[in-house]
Write a protein that holds these residues in place. Structure first.
Motif, PDB file in Angstrom:
ATOM      1  N   ALA A 130      10.073   4.892   1.598  1.00  0.00           N
ATOM      2  CA  ALA A 130       8.627   4.668   1.725  1.00  0.00           C
ATOM      3  C   ALA A 130       7.992   4.415   0.360  1.00  0.00           C
ATOM      4  O   ALA A 130       7.121   3.542   0.217  1.00  0.00           O
ATOM      5  CB  ALA A 130       7.976   5.866   2.406  1.00  0.00           C
ATOM      6  N   MET A 131       8.435   5.162  -0.662  1.00  0.00           N
ATOM      7  CA  MET A 131       7.895   4.957  -2.009  1.00  0.00           C
ATOM      8  C   MET A 131       8.280   3.595  -2.559  1.00  0.00           C
ATOM      9  O   MET A 131       7.480   2.935  -3.246  1.00  0.00           O
ATOM     10  CB  MET A 131       8.406   6.057  -2.948  1.00  0.00           C
ATOM     11  N   LEU A 132       9.484   3.138  -2.239  1.00  0.00           N
ATOM     12  CA  LEU A 132       9.922   1.815  -2.679  1.00  0.00           C
ATOM     13  C   LEU A 132       9.045   0.721  -2.052  1.00  0.00           C
ATOM     14  O   LEU A 132       8.599  -0.203  -2.732  1.00  0.00           O
ATOM     15  CB  LEU A 132      11.388   1.609  -2.306  1.00  0.00           C
ATOM     16  N   ILE A 133       8.791   0.845  -0.768  1.00  0.00           N
ATOM     17  CA  ILE A 133       7.943  -0.142  -0.074  1.00  0.00           C
ATOM     18  C   ILE A 133       6.530  -0.106  -0.626  1.00  0.00           C
ATOM     19  O   ILE A 133       5.906  -1.146  -0.877  1.00  0.00           O
ATOM     20  CB  ILE A 133       7.958   0.137   1.442  1.00  0.00           C
ATOM     21  N   TRP A 134       6.007   1.106  -0.826  1.00  0.00           N
ATOM     22  CA  TRP A 134       4.635   1.238  -1.322  1.00  0.00           C
ATOM     23  C   TRP A 134       4.512   0.721  -2.752  1.00  0.00           C
ATOM     24  O   TRP A 134       3.504   0.095  -3.111  1.00  0.00           O
ATOM     25  CB  TRP A 134       4.212   2.698  -1.251  1.00  0.00           C
ATOM     26  N   GLY A 135       5.537   0.952  -3.563  1.00  0.00           N
ATOM     27  CA  GLY A 135       5.503   0.456  -4.936  1.00  0.00           C
ATOM     28  C   GLY A 135       5.447  -1.059  -4.997  1.00  0.00           C
ATOM     29  O   GLY A 135       4.658  -1.633  -5.768  1.00  0.00           O
ATOM     30  N   THR A 136       6.267  -1.733  -4.179  1.00  0.00           N
ATOM     31  CA  THR A 136       6.220  -3.198  -4.150  1.00  0.00           C
ATOM     32  C   THR A 136       4.871  -3.706  -3.643  1.00  0.00           C
ATOM     33  O   THR A 136       4.355  -4.725  -4.115  1.00  0.00           O
ATOM     34  CB  THR A 136       7.348  -3.749  -3.262  1.00  0.00           C
ATOM     35  N   HIS A 137       4.275  -2.968  -2.696  1.00  0.00           N
ATOM     36  CA  HIS A 137       2.946  -3.357  -2.186  1.00  0.00           C
ATOM     37  C   HIS A 137       1.886  -3.219  -3.281  1.00  0.00           C
ATOM     38  O   HIS A 137       1.023  -4.102  -3.443  1.00  0.00           O
ATOM     39  CB  HIS A 137       2.584  -2.483  -0.997  1.00  0.00           C
ATOM     40  N   ILE A 138       1.931  -2.150  -4.040  1.00  0.00           N
ATOM     41  CA  ILE A 138       0.943  -1.926  -5.099  1.00  0.00           C
ATOM     42  C   ILE A 138       1.052  -3.005  -6.170  1.00  0.00           C
ATOM     43  O   ILE A 138       0.046  -3.543  -6.650  1.00  0.00           O
ATOM     44  CB  ILE A 138       1.120  -0.525  -5.707  1.00  0.00           C
ATOM     45  N   VAL A 139       2.289  -3.331  -6.565  1.00  0.00           N
ATOM     46  CA  VAL A 139       2.474  -4.360  -7.587  1.00  0.00           C
ATOM     47  C   VAL A 139       1.952  -5.701  -7.081  1.00  0.00           C
ATOM     48  O   VAL A 139       1.244  -6.424  -7.799  1.00  0.00           O
ATOM     49  CB  VAL A 139       3.966  -4.462  -7.967  1.00  0.00           C
ATOM     50  N   ARG A 140       2.286  -6.032  -5.843  1.00  0.00           N
ATOM     51  CA  ARG A 140       1.858  -7.319  -5.286  1.00  0.00           C
ATOM     52  C   ARG A 140       0.338  -7.427  -5.238  1.00  0.00           C
ATOM     53  O   ARG A 140      -0.236  -8.407  -5.703  1.00  0.00           O
ATOM     54  CB  ARG A 140       2.444  -7.505  -3.887  1.00  0.00           C
ATOM     55  N   THR A 141      -0.319  -6.420  -4.681  1.00  0.00           N
ATOM     56  CA  THR A 141      -1.781  -6.483  -4.559  1.00  0.00           C
ATOM     57  C   THR A 141      -2.455  -6.425  -5.917  1.00  0.00           C
ATOM     58  O   THR A 141      -3.466  -7.093  -6.139  1.00  0.00           O
ATOM     59  CB  THR A 141      -2.285  -5.332  -3.676  1.00  0.00           C
ATOM     60  N   GLY A 142      -1.896  -5.625  -6.849  1.00  0.00           N
ATOM     61  CA  GLY A 142      -2.493  -5.530  -8.179  1.00  0.00           C
ATOM     62  C   GLY A 142      -2.449  -6.853  -8.924  1.00  0.00           C
ATOM     63  O   GLY A 142      -3.441  -7.294  -9.513  1.00  0.00           O
ATOM     64  N   VAL A 143      -1.304  -7.521  -8.890  1.00  0.00           N
ATOM     65  CA  VAL A 143      -1.174  -8.805  -9.579  1.00  0.00           C
ATOM     66  C   VAL A 143      -2.065  -9.851  -8.925  1.00  0.00           C
ATOM     67  O   VAL A 143      -2.725 -10.652  -9.598  1.00  0.00           O
ATOM     68  CB  VAL A 143       0.300  -9.259  -9.575  1.00  0.00           C
ATOM     69  N   LEU A 144      -2.140  -9.848  -7.601  1.00  0.00           N
ATOM     70  CA  LEU A 144      -2.967 -10.832  -6.906  1.00  0.00           C
ATOM     71  C   LEU A 144      -4.447 -10.619  -7.198  1.00  0.00           C
ATOM     72  O   LEU A 144      -5.224 -11.582  -7.281  1.00  0.00           O
ATOM     73  CB  LEU A 144      -2.703 -10.768  -5.402  1.00  0.00           C
ATOM     74  N   ARG A 145      -4.868  -9.375  -7.356  1.00  0.00           N
ATOM     75  CA  ARG A 145      -6.283  -9.112  -7.634  1.00  0.00           C
ATOM     76  C   ARG A 145      -6.667  -9.525  -9.044  1.00  0.00           C
ATOM     77  O   ARG A 145      -7.804  -9.934  -9.283  1.00  0.00           O
ATOM     78  CB  ARG A 145      -6.585  -7.631  -7.416  1.00  0.00           C
TER      79      ARG A 145
END
Length: 589
Positions: A12-27
């Protein structure tokens, strides 16, 4: 049981980490990334390279797929370079998986520590969003360590060995499981990293790991196809062609997967490194080979997914990309473009109004009134789209822009209602009685109409560019228009005193038309106020006195408009006749 929970929490932490990186870079870089993708279409090689670069930043080929699919749906990019970008995206996510398998355990606490500090202290700034990206990278590295630690004791359990033992021997089953995990985790990167970790711990064999990797690549294509299902045919062709490329690659490799373990052993002695190296090699060879067939694939997709004729005549939004909601700056740009379409519709309604006044054309009157339904439809779409943009992620400038957009959409929607009512009055009071304006009165209306259209165009230009000189000119035009309305009212009264029959018959309608034109002009000129306010050039006599608020000016203004939109949502949606509801909010100063 505790070991299983640790493993699940690591996943779950691995999935959440990739989500945070993706949304952060896109923002932070969402608009720039979209600009790179849209401009890198001169040939297939540059498109391929842009796909590699953008996906390496966002760590998600699915995010790149959504952006490119939206470009294709809007007709901003041809299908052939779009497929080349998708091939580059697959290589980019494979390269990031390779980077994340290095021993970076020392980096995880540093990234999380400094990421939290920057994110909490400068949340509304770019540095805060970059801190968010650092937190995501730190969580990914930490998650990989937790998965390794949790999987090690599980390999000694007989039940676990039996469970994972069921994955050996059936190539299609293993590939399907890999595809399902990529879809569930919403990231082929997370699926590949987990597979590499399990292979390193001895939980699964190398052959199973290779099948899971191939399945993860196929699952990412299926996921992109599902998430783009709401797009039109042009958008779906992009992800469909990418999925076909992945399916062909899987069918060509799976029959020889038995020879895979010997090959990856030659690439690396460490199972985790061998799995990731196979992932990189597989995607690199497949994508480079498929790059030569993007043109035939484009023709195939055009043949299989044909455009369907639009049966509904209601104008639909073109630029409100749902996938851009995680990128506030891009979402605001999309909403602004759709608002300009509303302005174009209002200009068409104004031209239709003048033609109805001149020619008494009933068909044109009916069409002009119908266009108000298009304005209302776009207004509702933009309004609902903006309410879905996260207000917490907006900085001061974006918060002001959010306010300006929603204010202009409300004013344009109200302008459409006014024009619709004006056309209705002309039909009932002039056309049905076969009346006509006097020559002087018609000339006055035409003069005001010309100025009104010019001010609408100038107001939209100020909204788009924020030019101070244009805003000042718009305020001068507003005062001039107000004086002109007063002067024409007096000249009309003089014609009444002269016993002009035409003026007497259309007196009430004439005064209503020029009065409504003044109201329309005030709505169009309202775009000048935010620009003048930011520059400190707004006259105090025209500013409403408000109690001071501890919030910043942009945030306070945004809250005021948000309350107006909330009230409008309750009133507007309850009415289907397009009429103006009571208490309609108009943020015109």
């Amino acid at each position: 049981m505790l070991t299983l929970l640790n493993l699940l929490s690591g996943v779950a932490m691995l999935i959440w980490g990739t989500h945070i990186v993706r949304t952060g870079v896109l923002r932070v870089y969402g608009a720039d990334l979209r600009r790179i993708l849209s401009h890198s279409i001169s040939n297939r090689l540059t498109a391929f390279a842009s796909g590699v670069g953008v996906t390496s930043l966002v760590q998600s080929s699915n995010a790149t797929a959504l952006i490119v699919a939206s470009f294709g749906a809007q007709g901003l990019i041809a299908l052939t370079p779009a497929l080349a970008i998708m091939l580059g995206a697959d290589v980019g996510t494979a390269l990031m998986a390779r980077v994340l398998t290095f021993d970076l355990s020392w980096l995880s606490p540093l990234l999380i520590l400094f990421g939290v500090i920057f994110f909490l202290s400068r949340k509304q700034m770019r540095a805060g969003q970059l801190g968010r990206v650092a937190i995501g990278l730190g969580l990914i590295i930490l998650a990989l360590q937790l998965i390794v630690a949790a999987a090690r004791p599980m390999t000694e359990a007989a039940g676990v060995k039996v469970l994972f033992g069921s994955l050996t021997g059936d190539v299609l089953l293993d590939t399907l499981i890999g595809a399902m995990f990529a879809m569930i985790s919403y990231s082929s990167l997370a699926a590949v990293l987990l597979t590499a970790t399990l292979a390193s711990s001895g939980v699964i064999s190398l052959k199973v790991a290779l099948c899971l990797v191939i399945g993860a690549n196929l699952g990412s294509g299926m996921l992109a196809m599902l998430t783009s299902s709401a797009q039109n045919a042009a958008g779906r062709r992009v992800v469909f062609g990418s999925l076909i490329f992945k399916l062909i690659g899987s069918l060509l490799v799976l029959p020889f997967v038995d020879y895979g373990p010997a090959l990856v052993d030659w690439l690396s002695d460490e199972p985790a490194q061998a799995v990731v190296n196979f992932h990189v090699a597989y995607n690199l060879i497949r994508c480079v080979a498929c790059l030569a067939f993007t043109e035939p694939m484009s023709r195939l997709c055009l043949r299989l997914l044909q455009d369907k004729p639009e049966l509904d005549t209601t104008m639909r939004p073109r630029h409100l990309d749902e996938n851009a909601l995680s990128m506030p700056s891009v979402a605001l740009a999309n909403a602004a473009r759709e608002t300009l379409r509303m302005g174009d519709l209002i200009e068409q309604m104004l031209n239709g109004l003048l033609e109805v006044i001149k020619t008494n054309d009933v068909a044109r009157a009916r069409e002009t009134r119908r266009m108000d339904d298009d304005v209302d439809h776009l207004y509702t779409a933009v309004k609902m789209y903006l309410t879905r943009v996260s207000r917490e992620d907006l900085d001061e400038a974006d918060s002001r822009r959010w306010t300006d957009i929603i204010s202009l959409t409300i004013n344009l929607e109200h302008a459409g209602d006014i024009i619709e009512r004006m056309v209705t009055d002309i039909e009932e009071k002039k056309i049905s009685h076969k009346l006509s304006f006097s020559e002087a009165g018609l000339q006055e209306i035409c003069d005001m109409h010309r100025r009104l259209v010019n001010n609408l165009q100038l107001g939209l230009s100020v909204f788009l560019n924020g030019d101070l000189k244009s805003a000042q000119r718009l305020m001068v035009e507003k005062e001039s228009f107000r004086d002109l309305e007063r002067a024409y009212s007096y000249t009309h009264l003089n014609r009444l005193a002269g016993q002009s029959v035409q003026s007497i018959e259309t007196s009430s309608l004439h005064l209503d038309v020029i009065s409504d034109m003044k109201r329309l002009n005030s709505l169009f000129c309202s775009t000048a106020y935010p620009v003048l306010d930011d520059a400190g050039a707004l006259r105090k006599s025209r500013m409403r006195d408000k109690p001071k608020s501890p919030k910043s000016p942009g945030a306070a203004a945004a809250d005021d408009v948000a309350l107006a939109v909330a009230a409008d949502l309750q009133q507007k949606e309850s009415s289907n006749d397009g009429a103006e509801p009571p208490g309609h909010p108009h943020p015109v100063r």
